[in-house]
Structures are given as C-alpha cells and as structure tokens.
Scaffold this motif. Structure first.
Motif, short mmCIF file in Angstrom:
data_model
loop_
_atom_site.label_atom_id
_atom_site.label_comp_id
_atom_site.label_asym_id
_atom_site.label_seq_id
_atom_site.Cartn_x
_atom_site.Cartn_y
_atom_site.Cartn_z
N ALA A 64 -85.97 -1.35 -14.18
CA ALA A 64 -86.83 -1.97 -13.14
C ALA A 64 -86.62 -3.38 -13.10
O ALA A 64 -86.14 -3.93 -11.97
CB ALA A 64 -88.24 -1.40 -12.93
N ALA A 65 -86.86 -4.17 -13.84
CA ALA A 65 -86.61 -5.43 -13.90
C ALA A 65 -85.57 -6.01 -13.43
O ALA A 65 -84.95 -6.76 -12.80
CB ALA A 65 -87.33 -6.16 -15.26
N LEU A 66 -84.46 -5.32 -14.38
CA LEU A 66 -83.00 -5.59 -14.22
C LEU A 66 -82.43 -5.23 -12.96
O LEU A 66 -81.63 -6.15 -12.20
CB LEU A 66 -82.28 -4.97 -15.17
N ILE A 67 -82.89 -4.17 -12.19
CA ILE A 67 -82.57 -3.71 -10.98
C ILE A 67 -82.98 -4.90 -9.71
O ILE A 67 -82.28 -5.11 -9.15
CB ILE A 67 -83.10 -2.42 -10.49
N GLU A 68 -84.17 -5.16 -9.95
CA GLU A 68 -84.72 -6.13 -8.93
C GLU A 68 -84.04 -7.57 -9.21
O GLU A 68 -83.57 -8.21 -8.15
CB GLU A 68 -86.26 -6.24 -9.28
N CYS A 118 -81.07 -8.18 -10.12
CA CYS A 118 -79.62 -8.21 -9.84
C CYS A 118 -79.72 -7.79 -8.51
O CYS A 118 -78.46 -7.38 -7.80
CB CYS A 118 -78.70 -7.46 -10.78
N ASN A 119 -80.59 -7.31 -7.71
CA ASN A 119 -80.54 -6.83 -6.31
C ASN A 119 -79.54 -5.58 -6.23
O ASN A 119 -78.92 -5.64 -5.28
CB ASN A 119 -80.13 -8.08 -5.64
N ILE A 120 -80.03 -4.74 -7.04
CA ILE A 120 -79.20 -3.41 -7.06
C ILE A 120 -80.02 -2.42 -6.19
O ILE A 120 -81.18 -2.18 -6.56
CB ILE A 120 -78.93 -2.83 -8.52
N GLY A 121 -79.41 -2.01 -5.38
CA GLY A 121 -79.93 -0.85 -4.53
C GLY A 121 -79.52 0.45 -4.76
O GLY A 121 -78.55 0.76 -5.20
N ILE A 122 -80.62 1.56 -4.85
CA ILE A 122 -80.27 2.86 -5.37
C ILE A 122 -80.73 3.75 -4.19
O ILE A 122 -81.93 3.50 -3.92
CB ILE A 122 -80.84 3.04 -6.71
N LEU A 139 -77.05 16.49 -7.75
CA LEU A 139 -78.24 15.37 -7.69
C LEU A 139 -77.25 13.96 -8.02
O LEU A 139 -76.79 13.85 -9.27
CB LEU A 139 -79.21 15.19 -8.63
N GLU A 140 -77.06 13.41 -6.83
CA GLU A 140 -75.99 12.22 -6.95
C GLU A 140 -76.89 10.68 -6.62
O GLU A 140 -76.88 10.70 -5.64
CB GLU A 140 -74.87 12.43 -6.15
N PRO A 141 -77.15 10.00 -7.82
CA PRO A 141 -77.78 8.52 -7.34
C PRO A 141 -76.62 7.88 -7.07
O PRO A 141 -75.40 7.92 -7.82
CB PRO A 141 -78.28 8.31 -8.88
N VAL A 142 -76.79 6.91 -5.95
CA VAL A 142 -75.71 6.13 -5.56
C VAL A 142 -76.14 4.60 -5.66
O VAL A 142 -77.32 4.40 -5.45
CB VAL A 142 -75.29 6.49 -3.99
N PHE A 143 -75.20 3.79 -6.02
CA PHE A 143 -75.63 2.42 -6.41
C PHE A 143 -74.82 1.49 -5.59
O PHE A 143 -73.98 1.67 -5.21
CB PHE A 143 -75.32 1.97 -7.80
N PHE A 144 -75.54 0.38 -4.91
CA PHE A 144 -74.97 -0.63 -4.37
C PHE A 144 -75.36 -1.97 -4.98
O PHE A 144 -76.54 -2.32 -5.24
CB PHE A 144 -75.45 -0.72 -2.82
N TRP A 145 -74.41 -2.67 -5.07
CA TRP A 145 -74.74 -4.22 -5.76
C TRP A 145 -73.74 -5.42 -5.13
O TRP A 145 -72.69 -5.06 -4.88
CB TRP A 145 -74.86 -4.16 -7.42
N PRO A 146 -74.34 -6.41 -5.17
CA PRO A 146 -73.62 -7.52 -4.72
C PRO A 146 -72.45 -8.17 -5.73
O PRO A 146 -72.89 -8.50 -6.83
CB PRO A 146 -74.72 -8.83 -4.58
N GLU A 147 -71.28 -7.88 -5.28
CA GLU A 147 -70.21 -8.10 -6.13
C GLU A 147 -68.84 -8.09 -5.17
O GLU A 147 -68.91 -7.33 -4.26
CB GLU A 147 -70.03 -7.15 -7.03
N ALA A 148 -68.00 -8.92 -5.81
CA ALA A 148 -66.73 -8.88 -4.77
C ALA A 148 -65.91 -7.77 -4.95
O ALA A 148 -65.86 -7.06 -5.61
CB ALA A 148 -65.51 -10.21 -5.50
N LEU A 149 -65.20 -7.48 -3.73
CA LEU A 149 -64.48 -6.35 -3.49
C LEU A 149 -63.16 -6.37 -4.33
O LEU A 149 -62.60 -7.29 -4.67
CB LEU A 149 -64.35 -5.85 -2.22
N ALA A 153 -67.71 -13.34 -6.64
CA ALA A 153 -67.83 -12.44 -8.06
C ALA A 153 -69.31 -12.69 -8.47
O ALA A 153 -69.80 -13.73 -8.59
CB ALA A 153 -66.73 -13.04 -8.74
N ASN A 154 -69.87 -11.45 -9.26
CA ASN A 154 -70.99 -11.56 -9.56
C ASN A 154 -71.03 -10.69 -10.91
O ASN A 154 -71.60 -9.60 -11.12
CB ASN A 154 -71.90 -10.99 -8.79
N PRO A 155 -70.59 -11.33 -12.12
CA PRO A 155 -70.28 -10.36 -13.24
C PRO A 155 -71.79 -10.27 -13.99
O PRO A 155 -71.81 -9.15 -14.73
CB PRO A 155 -69.77 -11.37 -14.18
N VAL A 156 -72.61 -11.02 -13.59
CA VAL A 156 -74.30 -10.55 -14.16
C VAL A 156 -74.54 -9.27 -13.57
O VAL A 156 -75.10 -8.41 -14.12
CB VAL A 156 -75.12 -11.57 -13.76
#
Length: 526
Positions: free
Chosen positions: A403-407, A409-413, A427-437, A458-461
C-alpha cells in the motif's frame, strides 16, 4: 552451433523473401521487439514473409545460422511472449500472411492465414451471415488469429463458447527445421480440415505455446450462424461478492454470450478516456446496429438521456450480451439475468456500455494507456467459480502489503472481471502508473488521441515499483493454484506444472526444436 554473420544471414533472407521484407534498421528492430509492457533486447533482423512457403525456407536458414526465431502477431500482448530473449534473434512480423483462404458454408469452417486480424475475419464472415464461435479480442483491429491461438484469448463469444483455442479445428505449423506439420483431420492426405480429433489432439499441442513449439501459418476454425437477435443488460452493485456471484450464476446457466464487469476505479478510468465526440460516433454505431428506424431512435434516445452518469461512480458494474433466434428468447434471458441480479441486491441501469461495445466491437486501441497517458498493464488469474472470493481476497492482500509503495508511486489499480464458458471466472487486476510511453504505444494509438494526452516523463522509480508488485502478485497466484492464459515469459509455468507433464513437454520440444531456436525463454524452455 556456429553463429552466422548477421550480414550474411540478411543476404540469404533477402534472396528468399525480397529486400522489402527484411529490415535491419534500429527503429524496426526496437519496435518489433517490445510488447505493451515489456521491452528487452532488440532483435537483429525483422522479416515480413508474404507466403508460408517462403517463411518455411526462412526459418530453416535462420535456425541453421544459429539465430532464434520469434513470431509476432498484432503486438497487443503484455506478457513478453514475443519479446526476444537473445540479441541474435529474428522477429517474424506475420501481418502479411493475412488472407482468408476459404469460407466453406456447406461444411461450416473457415481457413485463414494466421496473420489475419480478427476484425478482417469478422467482416469477411459477416457477408455470409456467419462467424466463428469465439470471434476476437477487444484489440481485434490489430490482434491476429495466430497471436490469439499462441497466447490464447477471450472476449467476443467467450462467455458462451470458451477460449480462442476452443474453436480451432486444424493448423499448419512450421517447425524449427522449416518443415510444415498439419494437424486435425487434414493430417490425413486428401481429407478436409473439418474435424479436430483424428487420434491424439495435436492441434491443441500448438495452442497456448507462444510459438515455442512451432509457428502457425494457417488455421481452420468452426463456423456458426450469426444470431438473429441480440440484447444486453447492465447491473450495478455496491459489493464485489454479489456481482461475482451473479456472473458465476449466469455462466452456470449459459445465459450470456459475453459477460464482463468493472470495479469503480476501472469504470471511472474508462469514462475519463472517452470524449463527447467519441460518444456521438458511438451513438451512431449503436443506432445503425439497431436494425430498424424505430429501434434505432429508441436505442439512441436511451443512451443520450442516460448521458455519462448512468452508473454511480462508487459502484461495481457488470454487463451482459445475449443472443437467441427469437426476440422472445432474448427477452427471456435478459429477464432471467435481471431477476437473478435483483435477488443479489443488484440494480439494473442503462445498458450503454454493452450497446456501444457491441455496435463497435473492434475500435481503436487507445485504451492501452490511461486517460492522461499513464502506462497500463493487466495481470489475471483464471479460477473456478468456487474460488472467486478467495482469489479476490488474495489479490487485495498483496495490494495491502504494498500500500505505501502504491501510494508513493501514484499507481492506480482496478479490476476487470469476466467469465469463460460455464466453468471459468477471470479476475484481472489492471494497473496504471505515471511513465513515458514506449515506441509500440506511439505506433498503435490513434495520432489524434496520442496528441491529446498530457503524458509523463520517464519514471523508473514507479516502473520498478510496478515490477515488484506485479512479480509478487504472480507468485501469489502460482502459490494459490490459479492458472493463466498468455503465459509468455511472465507467468510461472515450469515451476508449477507436474514434473511428469513438463518432462513430456520437454521431450516434445527437443524432438520438434532440438536446439531451442523457436522463441527461447517461453514456457521455461531456456
């Protein structure tokens, strides 16, 4: 095996395929060596054969030269299935092998080259008022028949007819030495490819294999008549368990041809992606699909009045499409689904989403990124209906752990839910995160849509955090006994399969591909 000089191999391939079908430039080698999620070593060469005979010659040249061969369909997968593991790889772009070879309306099968998109096949068969039982993935504008058979796929037709591979009768497959093997009844000389089972099921052997046992060049698939009447319903729930139970019960009773659901987060993401202009275009598609002026006006007015607030933002939602030979049959099924929903505290809402999707089954693939240009990747688990709640809680436990890492890095689930035939819950969890295409996103998205996206640097973290969470969830699913489609190079297979089964597959692999030159790394074949 001695490695052939790259320039020598290139010259040999040009002789067989022609100069326009062989690429060695950096941009092509990078683009064709990545999928929606994974990007590793760029291949050495990309080839685009125009016929199976030339491809078989090319495969022989490549493997004798010590290079590996990796087949690529439409490029819409995300488990590393066609991402080369070795630098000395040749990626085969199958998109020029895209012909519908035979539509046999008397014997009810269609034979198609494996680089044909699901959209092209669907439109070709529509002229005959026929279709395949499974008739494509949501990315079917790009996704190919061969790609879906190699990775396995679901969506259109799956709730009633199963996975992509369940509809196949026969295959032509190129082995690592360039020879071609035919499966099913067509393996008997002079016999049509009308039946899958003639002795042991060799057709199934080359499905779900990520082209690591052979490269599919041709497939024969069953045909069924297009349903005369269709309908849909949408239900909202406040709780996951009630929605999941409805989906399972509808699957057990065989009431729907398609069944898919969203959690509140994924639902909001979907609505954020769409624009008013897209709504209007979709509305025209729905009205056109309605079949008559009166029905068109009714369908259009309902969607227009519902607007964008037809489902409460905090609710889960599930959507069903049904088919029957009569309007009364459609209504009976819809009424049954709605009654089951009411018993589970569900609320029937305007069925905008299934109407729009049914009228526009193979739209652009702009949904492969988030509404602001976030990177996107799903993970899934296939479970029996009795294990759905357990799988959901196991997934949530992994998210709570991180949870702390998700918050940070602003990862949406979010969650995408589906059923396959009467026995499988997805059951398919889907992830969104800020990163260059990556290059594939920029190649596949509509240019106008891409231009509108704010995008991210780019957001390697965040990407490293995503990799940690993803790997942990995959391990949890393996530990819990859940299985997967689209194994590629992401999901555990060798680690979890019975030793006897994997030994048999290893023996087959050694017989068909003794030097492991077909897509090394897939299915644990290193």
């Amino acid at each position: 095996m001695p490695l052939l000089n790259k320039s020598t191999l290139t010259e040999k391939l040009i002789v067989v395929l022609g100069a326009s079908a062989v690429k060695t430039d950096q941009d092509s080698c990078v683009l064709y060596s990545q999928d929606v999620y994974a990007k590793d070593k760029p291949c050495a060469i990309v080839i685009k054969p125009s016929c199976a005979k030339k491809l078989s010659q090319a495969v022989s040249i490549i493997t004798q030269g010590g290079y590996s061969v990796v087949a690529r369909g439409g490029g819409m997968s995300y488990t590393g299935g066609y991402v080369p593991k070795e630098e000395h790889s040749v990626v085969v772009d199958m998109s020029a092998l895209n012909n519908v070879l035979e539509v046999n309306t008397k014997d009810m099968y269609v034979t198609v080259e494996s680089g044909c998109s699901w959209e092209k096949l669907y439109l070709t068969l529509k002229e005959h008022k026929l279709r395949t039982p499974f008739w494509g993935t949501l990315s079917g504008r790009f996704a190919t028949v061969g790609g879906s058979l190699s990775q396995n796929g679901i969506f259109w037709g799956s709730a009633q007819h199963g996975f992509a591979v369940d509809s196949v009768l026969s295959l032509d497959v190129i082995l690592s030495d360039g020879t071609t093997l035919t499966t099913g009844s067509a393996a008997k000389k002079g016999t049509q490819p009308f039946a899958r089972h003639f002795g042991p099921d060799l057709t199934g052997l080359f499905c779900n294999d990520s082209a690591t046992l052979g490269i599919k060049t041709k497939a024969t698939i069953r045909l069924i008549p297009e349903a005369l009447h269709k309908g849909s319903t949408s239900i909202s729930f406040t709780e996951f368990n009630h929605q999941a139970e409805l989906m399972s019960e509808v699957a057990r009773q065989g009431l729907a041809s398609e069944c898919f659901g969203f959690d509140p987060f994924l639902q909001s993401q979907r609505l954020q992606r769409e624009s008013l202009g897209k709504d209007i275009k979709s509305l025209f598609g729905v009205m056109k699909a309605a079949g008559s002026v009166g029905k068109a006006l009714k369908a259009g007015s309902k969607i227009a009045l519902a607007g964008r607030d037809f489902i409460e933002s905090e609710c889960w939602s599930v959507h069903f499409l049904v088919e029957d030979w009569t309007e009364q049959g459609v209504e009976l099924k819809l009424n049954k689904i709605n009654q089951l929903a009411e018993n589970l505290q569900g609320k029937v809402v305007e069925n905008t989403i299934p109407k729009v999707m049914s009228a526009n089954p193979f739209g652009p693939v702009n949904n492969m990124v988030g509404p602001k240009g976030e990177r996107w990747v799903p993970i899934h688990a296939l479970v029996p209906h009795s294990k759905v709640q357990e799988a959901y809680l196991a997934t949530e436990a992994v998210f709570n752990k991180h949870a702390a890492l998700i918050e940070q890095c602003n990862i949406g689930i979010g969650y995408l839910l589906a059923t396959v035939s009467s026995t499988v819950f997805v059951l398919e969890p889907v992830f969104f995160w800020p990163e260059a295409l990556n290059e594939l996103h920029k190649h596949a998205l509509e240019p106008a849509h891409l231009k509108r996206l704010p995008g991210f640097a780019a957001n390697p973290v965040a990407s490293n955090a995503m990799a940690v969470i993803r790997a942990d969830l995959i391990s949890k699913y393996a530990e819990s006994g859940y299985i997967h489609m689209q194994l590629g190079k992401s999901y555990q297979f060798k680690q979890v399969l019975d030793a006897e089964n994997y030994q048999l597959l290893t023996d087959i692999k050694k017989r068909l591909d003794p030097n492991n030159r077909l897509n090394p790394g897939c299915l644990g074949f290193d």
